[in-house]
Enzyme design. Structure first.
Site, PDB file in Angstrom:
ATOM      1  N   GLU A   1     -20.964   0.748  -6.107  1.00 26.73           N
ATOM      2  CA  GLU A   1     -20.177   0.095  -5.047  1.00 26.73           C
ATOM      3  C   GLU A   1     -19.128  -0.848  -5.643  1.00 26.73           C
ATOM      4  O   GLU A   1     -18.265  -1.356  -4.917  1.00 26.73           O
ATOM      5  CB  GLU A   1     -21.112  -0.689  -4.111  1.00 26.73           C
TER       6      GLU A   1
ATOM      7  N   HIS B   1     -22.991  -0.337 -11.100  1.00 26.59           N
ATOM      8  CA  HIS B   1     -22.840  -0.558  -9.656  1.00 26.59           C
ATOM      9  C   HIS B   1     -21.826   0.399  -9.052  1.00 26.59           C
ATOM     10  O   HIS B   1     -20.622   0.157  -9.140  1.00 26.59           O
ATOM     11  CB  HIS B   1     -22.425  -2.010  -9.393  1.00 26.59           C
TER      12      HIS B   1
ATOM     13  N   CYS C   1     -29.242  -0.480 -10.243  1.00 20.05           N
ATOM     14  CA  CYS C   1     -29.413  -1.637 -11.129  1.00 20.05           C
ATOM     15  C   CYS C   1     -30.885  -2.084 -11.201  1.00 20.05           C
ATOM     16  O   CYS C   1     -31.674  -1.386 -11.819  1.00 20.05           O
ATOM     17  CB  CYS C   1     -28.455  -2.763 -10.760  1.00 20.05           C
TER      18      CYS C   1
HETATM   19  N1  LIG Z   1     -27.618  -6.373 -11.001  1.00 23.68           N
HETATM   20  C1  LIG Z   1     -28.919  -6.198 -11.121  1.00 23.68           C
HETATM   21  O1  LIG Z   1     -29.587  -5.618 -10.280  1.00 23.68           O
HETATM   22  C2  LIG Z   1     -29.556  -6.827 -12.337  1.00 23.68           C
HETATM   23  C3  LIG Z   1     -30.935  -6.341 -12.657  1.00 23.68           C
HETATM   24  C4  LIG Z   1     -31.672  -7.260 -13.616  1.00 23.68           C
HETATM   25  N2  LIG Z   1     -31.910  -8.544 -13.016  1.00 23.68           N
HETATM   26  C5  LIG Z   1     -30.914  -7.375 -14.920  1.00 23.68           C
HETATM   27  O2  LIG Z   1     -30.317  -8.410 -15.186  1.00 23.68           O
HETATM   28  O3  LIG Z   1     -30.884  -6.452 -15.686  1.00 23.68           O
END
Ligand SMILES: NC(=O)CC[C@H](N)C(=O)O
Length: 372
Positions: free
Chosen positions: A349, A347, A262
Protein backbone atom coordinates in the site's frame (compact mmCIF):
# COMPACT_ATOMS: atom_id res chain seq x y z
CA UNK A 1 0.81 25.76 23.42
CA UNK A 2 3.69 25.22 25.82
CA UNK A 3 6.79 27.33 25.47
CA UNK A 4 10.14 26.30 26.85
CA UNK A 5 13.80 26.81 26.18
CA UNK A 6 14.10 25.23 22.75
CA UNK A 7 17.81 25.92 22.69
CA UNK A 8 18.34 22.82 24.83
CA UNK A 9 17.89 19.22 23.85
CA UNK A 10 19.87 16.01 23.52
CA UNK A 11 19.95 12.45 22.33
CA UNK A 12 21.77 9.96 24.50
CA UNK A 13 22.60 6.55 23.02
CA UNK A 14 22.94 3.40 25.07
CA UNK A 15 26.61 3.11 24.02
CA UNK A 16 27.29 6.34 25.96
CA UNK A 17 27.25 8.78 23.01
CA UNK A 18 25.75 12.17 23.86
CA UNK A 19 24.50 14.30 20.96
CA UNK A 20 23.43 17.82 21.83
CA UNK A 21 20.89 19.58 19.63
CA UNK A 22 17.98 21.97 19.87
CA UNK A 23 14.56 20.90 21.03
CA UNK A 24 11.37 21.34 19.04
CA UNK A 25 7.89 19.89 19.31
CA UNK A 26 6.77 19.12 22.88
CA UNK A 27 9.00 19.59 25.88
CA UNK A 28 9.77 16.14 27.20
CA UNK A 29 11.99 13.12 27.50
CA UNK A 30 11.37 9.71 25.92
CA UNK A 31 13.26 6.46 25.42
CA UNK A 32 13.08 4.34 22.29
CA UNK A 33 14.97 2.31 19.75
CA UNK A 34 16.87 4.63 17.39
CA UNK A 35 15.93 3.87 13.79
CA UNK A 36 16.28 5.87 10.59
CA UNK A 37 14.30 6.29 7.40
CA UNK A 38 15.74 7.48 4.12
CA UNK A 39 12.33 8.61 2.82
CA UNK A 40 12.57 12.18 1.56
CA UNK A 41 8.90 12.91 2.16
CA UNK A 42 5.80 11.41 3.74
CA UNK A 43 6.65 12.44 7.31
CA UNK A 44 2.95 12.84 8.38
CA UNK A 45 2.34 9.26 7.20
CA UNK A 46 5.51 7.82 8.75
CA UNK A 47 5.05 9.52 12.13
CA UNK A 48 1.52 8.06 12.42
CA UNK A 49 2.55 4.53 11.33
CA UNK A 50 1.80 2.33 14.39
CA UNK A 51 4.72 0.06 13.47
CA UNK A 52 7.02 2.84 14.76
CA UNK A 53 5.69 2.51 18.35
CA UNK A 54 8.60 2.37 20.80
CA UNK A 55 11.03 3.93 18.32
CA UNK A 56 12.74 7.30 17.91
CA UNK A 57 12.72 8.11 14.22
CA UNK A 58 15.69 9.82 12.58
CA UNK A 59 15.06 11.35 9.15
CA UNK A 60 18.10 11.27 6.86
CA UNK A 61 16.54 13.89 4.57
CA UNK A 62 18.07 17.15 5.85
CA UNK A 63 14.94 19.35 5.77
CA UNK A 64 11.75 18.07 7.32
CA UNK A 65 8.50 20.01 7.74
CA UNK A 66 8.54 22.03 4.52
CA UNK A 67 5.03 21.06 3.40
CA UNK A 68 3.49 21.17 6.88
CA UNK A 69 0.75 18.91 8.21
CA UNK A 70 -2.60 18.68 6.37
CA UNK A 71 -6.13 18.52 7.80
CA UNK A 72 -7.21 14.92 8.41
CA UNK A 73 -9.27 13.46 5.54
CA UNK A 74 -11.37 10.31 5.89
CA UNK A 75 -13.47 8.07 3.67
CA UNK A 76 -15.87 5.83 5.55
CA UNK A 77 -13.80 6.10 8.73
CA UNK A 78 -10.56 5.32 6.90
CA UNK A 79 -7.88 8.01 7.01
CA UNK A 80 -6.64 8.84 3.54
CA UNK A 81 -3.67 11.04 4.44
CA UNK A 82 -2.42 9.68 7.80
CA UNK A 83 -1.73 6.10 8.84
CA UNK A 84 -3.46 6.32 12.23
CA UNK A 85 -5.15 8.96 14.40
CA UNK A 86 -2.10 9.83 16.53
CA UNK A 87 1.65 10.32 16.29
CA UNK A 88 3.10 6.93 17.13
CA UNK A 89 6.85 7.53 17.34
CA UNK A 90 8.42 8.26 20.71
CA UNK A 91 10.46 11.11 19.29
CA UNK A 92 11.71 12.72 16.08
CA UNK A 93 15.29 13.62 15.11
CA UNK A 94 16.02 15.90 12.15
CA UNK A 95 18.92 17.93 10.84
CA UNK A 96 16.66 20.92 10.32
CA UNK A 97 12.98 21.51 10.97
CA UNK A 98 11.63 23.94 8.38
CA UNK A 99 8.54 26.14 8.32
CA UNK A 100 5.96 24.99 5.77
CA UNK A 101 4.99 26.63 2.53
CA UNK A 102 2.15 24.60 1.06
CA UNK A 103 -1.47 25.40 0.19
CA UNK A 104 -2.95 22.56 2.23
CA UNK A 105 -0.77 22.86 5.31
CA UNK A 106 -2.97 23.27 8.39
CA UNK A 107 -0.19 23.16 10.97
CA UNK A 108 3.58 23.10 11.26
CA UNK A 109 5.36 19.88 12.19
CA UNK A 110 6.54 21.70 15.33
CA UNK A 111 3.01 22.63 16.47
CA UNK A 112 1.69 19.14 15.62
CA UNK A 113 4.38 17.54 17.81
CA UNK A 114 3.58 20.03 20.57
CA UNK A 115 -0.15 19.29 20.32
CA UNK A 116 0.47 15.54 20.56
CA UNK A 117 3.09 15.75 23.30
CA UNK A 118 5.93 14.28 21.25
CA UNK A 119 9.46 15.71 21.61
CA UNK A 120 11.72 16.48 18.66
CA UNK A 121 15.39 17.30 18.31
CA UNK A 122 16.96 19.36 15.53
CA UNK A 123 20.39 20.69 14.65
CA UNK A 124 21.69 17.14 14.73
CA UNK A 125 24.36 15.72 12.42
CA UNK A 126 21.97 12.99 11.27
CA UNK A 127 24.55 11.70 8.80
CA UNK A 128 27.01 10.87 11.59
CA UNK A 129 24.20 9.41 13.71
CA UNK A 130 23.00 7.14 10.91
CA UNK A 131 26.55 6.02 10.11
CA UNK A 132 26.84 4.95 13.74
CA UNK A 133 23.57 2.98 13.62
CA UNK A 134 24.56 1.37 10.32
CA UNK A 135 27.95 0.38 11.78
CA UNK A 136 26.92 -0.83 15.24
CA UNK A 137 23.26 -1.70 14.64
CA UNK A 138 20.10 -0.25 16.17
CA UNK A 139 20.31 0.69 19.83
CA UNK A 140 18.21 2.27 22.54
CA UNK A 141 18.36 6.00 23.09
CA UNK A 142 16.87 8.82 25.15
CA UNK A 143 15.62 11.96 23.43
CA UNK A 144 14.99 15.15 25.39
CA UNK A 145 13.61 18.46 24.22
CA UNK A 146 13.83 21.54 26.48
CA UNK A 147 15.56 19.49 29.19
CA UNK A 148 19.23 19.67 30.08
CA UNK A 149 21.32 16.50 30.12
CA UNK A 150 22.76 17.39 33.54
CA UNK A 151 19.28 17.53 35.06
CA UNK A 152 18.26 13.91 34.36
CA UNK A 153 19.35 10.40 35.13
CA UNK A 154 19.30 9.03 31.58
CA UNK A 155 20.18 5.49 32.66
CA UNK A 156 16.76 5.23 34.33
CA UNK A 157 15.13 5.61 30.91
CA UNK A 158 17.21 2.84 29.40
CA UNK A 159 16.10 0.04 31.70
CA UNK A 160 13.48 -1.35 29.32
CA UNK A 161 14.58 -2.89 26.03
CA UNK A 162 12.57 -2.42 22.85
CA UNK A 163 12.78 -6.11 21.87
CA UNK A 164 11.17 -7.23 25.13
CA UNK A 165 8.03 -5.08 25.01
CA UNK A 166 4.76 -6.10 23.33
CA UNK A 167 3.73 -2.74 21.83
CA UNK A 168 0.53 -4.13 20.30
CA UNK A 169 -1.07 -3.45 23.72
CA UNK A 170 -0.94 0.26 22.72
CA UNK A 171 -1.78 0.01 19.02
CA UNK A 172 -4.37 -2.78 18.66
CA UNK A 173 -8.06 -1.79 19.08
CA UNK A 174 -9.90 -3.09 22.16
CA UNK A 175 -13.06 -4.01 20.21
CA UNK A 176 -13.93 -4.66 16.54
CA UNK A 177 -14.18 -1.68 14.16
CA UNK A 178 -16.24 -2.05 10.98
CA UNK A 179 -15.81 -0.14 7.70
CA UNK A 180 -18.80 -1.01 5.51
CA UNK A 181 -17.80 -1.47 1.86
CA UNK A 182 -19.75 -1.77 -1.39
CA UNK A 183 -20.22 -5.51 -1.00
CA UNK A 184 -21.14 -7.79 1.88
CA UNK A 185 -17.92 -9.72 1.30
CA UNK A 186 -16.16 -9.32 4.61
CA UNK A 187 -12.43 -9.31 5.10
CA UNK A 188 -11.26 -9.60 8.69
CA UNK A 189 -8.16 -7.56 9.38
CA UNK A 190 -6.24 -8.77 12.41
CA UNK A 191 -5.32 -5.34 13.68
CA UNK A 192 -2.04 -5.04 15.57
CA UNK A 193 -1.94 -1.35 14.65
CA UNK A 194 -3.05 -1.43 11.03
CA UNK A 195 -1.95 1.32 8.63
CA UNK A 196 -4.98 3.02 7.11
CA UNK A 197 -3.27 2.76 3.72
CA UNK A 198 -3.89 -1.00 3.87
CA UNK A 199 -7.53 -0.48 4.91
CA UNK A 200 -8.00 1.95 2.03
CA UNK A 201 -6.64 -0.52 -0.52
CA UNK A 202 -9.09 -3.17 0.73
CA UNK A 203 -11.96 -0.66 0.80
CA UNK A 204 -11.19 0.43 -2.79
CA UNK A 205 -11.66 -3.20 -3.84
CA UNK A 206 -15.20 -3.18 -2.45
CA UNK A 207 -14.72 -5.27 0.67
CA UNK A 208 -16.43 -4.68 3.98
CA UNK A 209 -13.63 -4.56 6.53
CA UNK A 210 -13.87 -5.83 10.09
CA UNK A 211 -10.84 -4.92 12.17
CA UNK A 212 -10.43 -7.17 15.19
CA UNK A 213 -8.10 -6.88 18.20
CA UNK A 214 -4.93 -8.85 17.55
CA UNK A 215 -5.65 -11.23 20.44
CA UNK A 216 -9.13 -12.12 19.15
CA UNK A 217 -9.91 -15.86 19.14
CA UNK A 218 -10.43 -17.78 15.90
CA UNK A 219 -14.03 -18.58 16.87
CA UNK A 220 -14.82 -14.90 17.24
CA UNK A 221 -13.10 -14.14 13.91
CA UNK A 222 -15.12 -16.87 12.16
CA UNK A 223 -18.38 -15.41 13.57
CA UNK A 224 -17.94 -12.60 11.02
CA UNK A 225 -18.00 -15.19 8.20
CA UNK A 226 -14.92 -13.69 6.50
CA UNK A 227 -14.14 -14.40 2.85
CA UNK A 228 -10.49 -13.71 3.56
CA UNK A 229 -8.18 -12.58 6.35
CA UNK A 230 -5.44 -9.96 6.41
CA UNK A 231 -2.74 -10.13 9.05
CA UNK A 232 -1.38 -6.59 8.92
CA UNK A 233 1.59 -4.57 10.02
CA UNK A 234 2.38 -3.77 13.64
CA UNK A 235 5.05 -2.72 16.11
CA UNK A 236 7.74 -4.60 17.97
CA UNK A 237 9.30 -8.01 18.08
CA UNK A 238 7.15 -10.62 16.25
CA UNK A 239 8.71 -13.47 18.25
CA UNK A 240 6.93 -12.20 21.38
CA UNK A 241 3.49 -12.65 19.79
CA UNK A 242 3.10 -16.36 20.45
CA UNK A 243 -0.72 -16.32 20.80
CA UNK A 244 -1.07 -14.50 17.50
CA UNK A 245 1.14 -17.06 15.74
CA UNK A 246 -0.95 -19.85 17.30
CA UNK A 247 -4.13 -18.15 16.04
CA UNK A 248 -2.62 -17.90 12.58
CA UNK A 249 -1.84 -21.60 12.60
CA UNK A 250 -5.36 -22.49 13.71
CA UNK A 251 -7.06 -20.27 11.14
CA UNK A 252 -5.23 -22.00 8.26
CA UNK A 253 -7.50 -25.02 8.97
CA UNK A 254 -10.35 -23.07 7.36
CA UNK A 255 -8.36 -22.76 4.09
CA UNK A 256 -9.44 -19.13 3.63
CA UNK A 257 -7.34 -16.77 1.50
CA UNK A 258 -4.84 -14.99 3.76
CA UNK A 259 -2.69 -11.96 3.02
CA UNK A 260 0.15 -11.23 5.46
CA UNK A 261 1.81 -7.82 5.34
CA UNK A 262 4.99 -6.94 7.23
CA UNK A 263 4.31 -8.06 10.84
CA UNK A 264 1.58 -10.30 9.33
CA UNK A 265 4.18 -11.85 7.02
CA UNK A 266 6.46 -12.43 10.00
CA UNK A 267 3.67 -13.99 12.09
CA UNK A 268 2.72 -16.26 9.18
CA UNK A 269 6.36 -17.31 8.91
CA UNK A 270 6.73 -18.10 12.61
CA UNK A 271 3.33 -19.86 12.75
CA UNK A 272 4.21 -22.21 9.91
CA UNK A 273 7.69 -23.12 11.16
CA UNK A 274 9.99 -20.52 9.58
CA UNK A 275 12.40 -18.17 11.36
CA UNK A 276 12.22 -14.40 11.83
CA UNK A 277 15.29 -12.68 13.25
CA UNK A 278 16.38 -9.19 14.18
CA UNK A 279 18.18 -7.28 11.43
CA UNK A 280 21.18 -5.10 12.11
CA UNK A 281 19.39 -1.83 11.32
CA UNK A 282 16.38 -2.90 9.27
CA UNK A 283 14.80 -1.45 6.15
CA UNK A 284 13.00 1.89 6.44
CA UNK A 285 12.68 3.65 3.12
CA UNK A 286 10.40 4.25 0.15
CA UNK A 287 12.80 3.11 -2.55
CA UNK A 288 13.85 -0.44 -1.67
CA UNK A 289 14.12 -2.84 -4.60
CA UNK A 290 12.41 -6.22 -4.47
CA UNK A 291 12.59 -8.88 -7.19
CA UNK A 292 9.41 -10.80 -8.01
CA UNK A 293 10.68 -14.35 -8.64
CA UNK A 294 7.57 -15.23 -10.69
CA UNK A 295 8.30 -12.57 -13.34
CA UNK A 296 11.90 -11.57 -12.59
CA UNK A 297 10.72 -7.95 -12.45
CA UNK A 298 12.15 -5.49 -9.97
CA UNK A 299 9.79 -3.19 -8.05
CA UNK A 300 10.60 -0.15 -5.96
CA UNK A 301 8.80 -0.49 -2.64
CA UNK A 302 8.15 0.98 0.79
CA UNK A 303 9.62 -0.74 3.85
CA UNK A 304 9.47 -0.34 7.61
CA UNK A 305 10.84 -3.36 9.38
CA UNK A 306 13.56 -4.23 11.86
CA UNK A 307 13.03 -8.01 11.76
CA UNK A 308 12.90 -10.28 8.76
CA UNK A 309 13.50 -13.65 7.15
CA UNK A 310 17.20 -13.25 6.65
CA UNK A 311 17.69 -16.04 4.12
CA UNK A 312 15.73 -18.55 2.03
CA UNK A 313 16.71 -21.30 4.49
CA UNK A 314 14.45 -19.65 7.08
CA UNK A 315 11.29 -19.91 4.94
CA UNK A 316 8.56 -22.13 6.40
CA UNK A 317 8.05 -25.59 4.85
CA UNK A 318 5.73 -25.75 1.81
CA UNK A 319 6.31 -22.12 0.85
CA UNK A 320 8.20 -20.72 -2.10
CA UNK A 321 10.15 -17.51 -2.31
CA UNK A 322 8.05 -14.81 -3.98
CA UNK A 323 10.04 -11.58 -3.47
CA UNK A 324 13.58 -10.96 -2.29
CA UNK A 325 15.69 -7.87 -1.74
CA UNK A 326 18.64 -7.85 -4.18
CA UNK A 327 20.68 -5.57 -1.85
CA UNK A 328 20.95 -8.00 1.05
CA UNK A 329 19.15 -11.18 -0.05
CA UNK A 330 16.44 -10.96 2.62
CA UNK A 331 13.08 -12.60 1.89
CA UNK A 332 10.44 -10.01 0.99
CA UNK A 333 7.47 -12.30 0.43
CA UNK A 334 6.39 -15.90 -0.01
CA UNK A 335 3.58 -17.96 -1.52
CA UNK A 336 2.24 -21.09 0.12
CA UNK A 337 2.33 -24.11 -2.15
CA UNK A 338 -0.78 -25.83 -0.75
CA UNK A 339 -2.87 -23.17 0.96
CA UNK A 340 -4.17 -19.82 -0.39
CA UNK A 341 -1.68 -17.73 1.60
CA UNK A 342 0.52 -14.93 0.23
CA UNK A 343 2.77 -12.60 2.20
CA UNK A 344 4.90 -9.51 1.67
CA UNK A 345 7.49 -8.07 4.04
CA UNK A 346 7.32 -4.73 2.20
CA UNK A 347 4.26 -2.47 2.12
CA UNK A 348 2.23 -2.91 -1.09
CA UNK A 349 0.00 0.00 0.00
CA UNK A 350 3.11 2.22 0.39
CA UNK A 351 2.01 5.48 2.14
CA UNK A 352 4.42 7.04 1.91
CA UNK A 353 5.91 5.60 -1.27
CA UNK A 354 5.32 4.34 -4.79
CA UNK A 355 2.15 2.45 -5.72
CA UNK A 356 3.88 0.06 -8.12
CA UNK A 357 2.91 -3.03 -6.15
CA UNK A 358 -0.72 -2.34 -5.17
CA UNK A 359 -1.54 -5.20 -7.56
CA UNK A 360 -0.79 -7.50 -4.59
CA UNK A 361 -4.26 -6.46 -3.31
CA UNK A 362 -5.77 -7.36 -6.72
CA UNK A 363 -4.12 -10.75 -6.46
CA UNK A 364 -5.60 -11.19 -2.98
CA UNK A 365 -9.04 -10.17 -4.28
CA UNK A 366 -8.80 -12.76 -7.06
CA UNK A 367 -7.95 -15.40 -4.45
CA UNK A 368 -11.04 -14.34 -2.44
CA UNK A 369 -13.33 -14.42 -5.50
CA UNK A 370 -11.98 -17.81 -6.58
CA UNK A 371 -12.49 -19.25 -3.12
CA UNK A 372 -16.06 -17.88 -2.71
N1 LIG B 1 5.83 -2.54 9.60
C1 LIG B 1 5.75 -3.64 10.33
O1 LIG B 1 4.75 -4.34 10.36
C2 LIG B 1 6.95 -3.95 11.19
C3 LIG B 1 7.00 -5.35 11.72
C4 LIG B 1 7.99 -5.50 12.87
N2 LIG B 1 7.56 -4.73 14.01
C5 LIG B 1 9.38 -5.12 12.42
O2 LIG B 1 9.88 -4.07 12.80
O3 LIG B 1 9.99 -5.85 11.69
Amino acid sequence: MTFYNEEIGFLYLEDGTLIKGKGFGAKGIRAGEIVFTTAMNGYPDSLTDPSYRGQILVFTHPLIGNYGIPEIRTVNGILTNFESEVIQVEGVVVAEHTEPFKWNSAMTLDSWLKKEGVPGLQDVDTRALVKKVRTFGVMMGVLASGIDFDDVNVKKYLEKKYDEIDFTQYTSPKAPIIHQGNSEDTIVVVDCGIKHGILYQLYQRGFTIVRVPCNYSINKIMDFDPKGIVFGNGPGNPNLLKDLAQNFKEVTEYKLPILGICLGHQIATIALGGKVKKMKFGHRAVNKPVIDTTSNRCYITTHNHGYGILSKEDLPPNTKLWFYNPDDGTVEGWIHEKLPIITTQFHPEARPGPWDVTWVFDKFKKMVVKNA
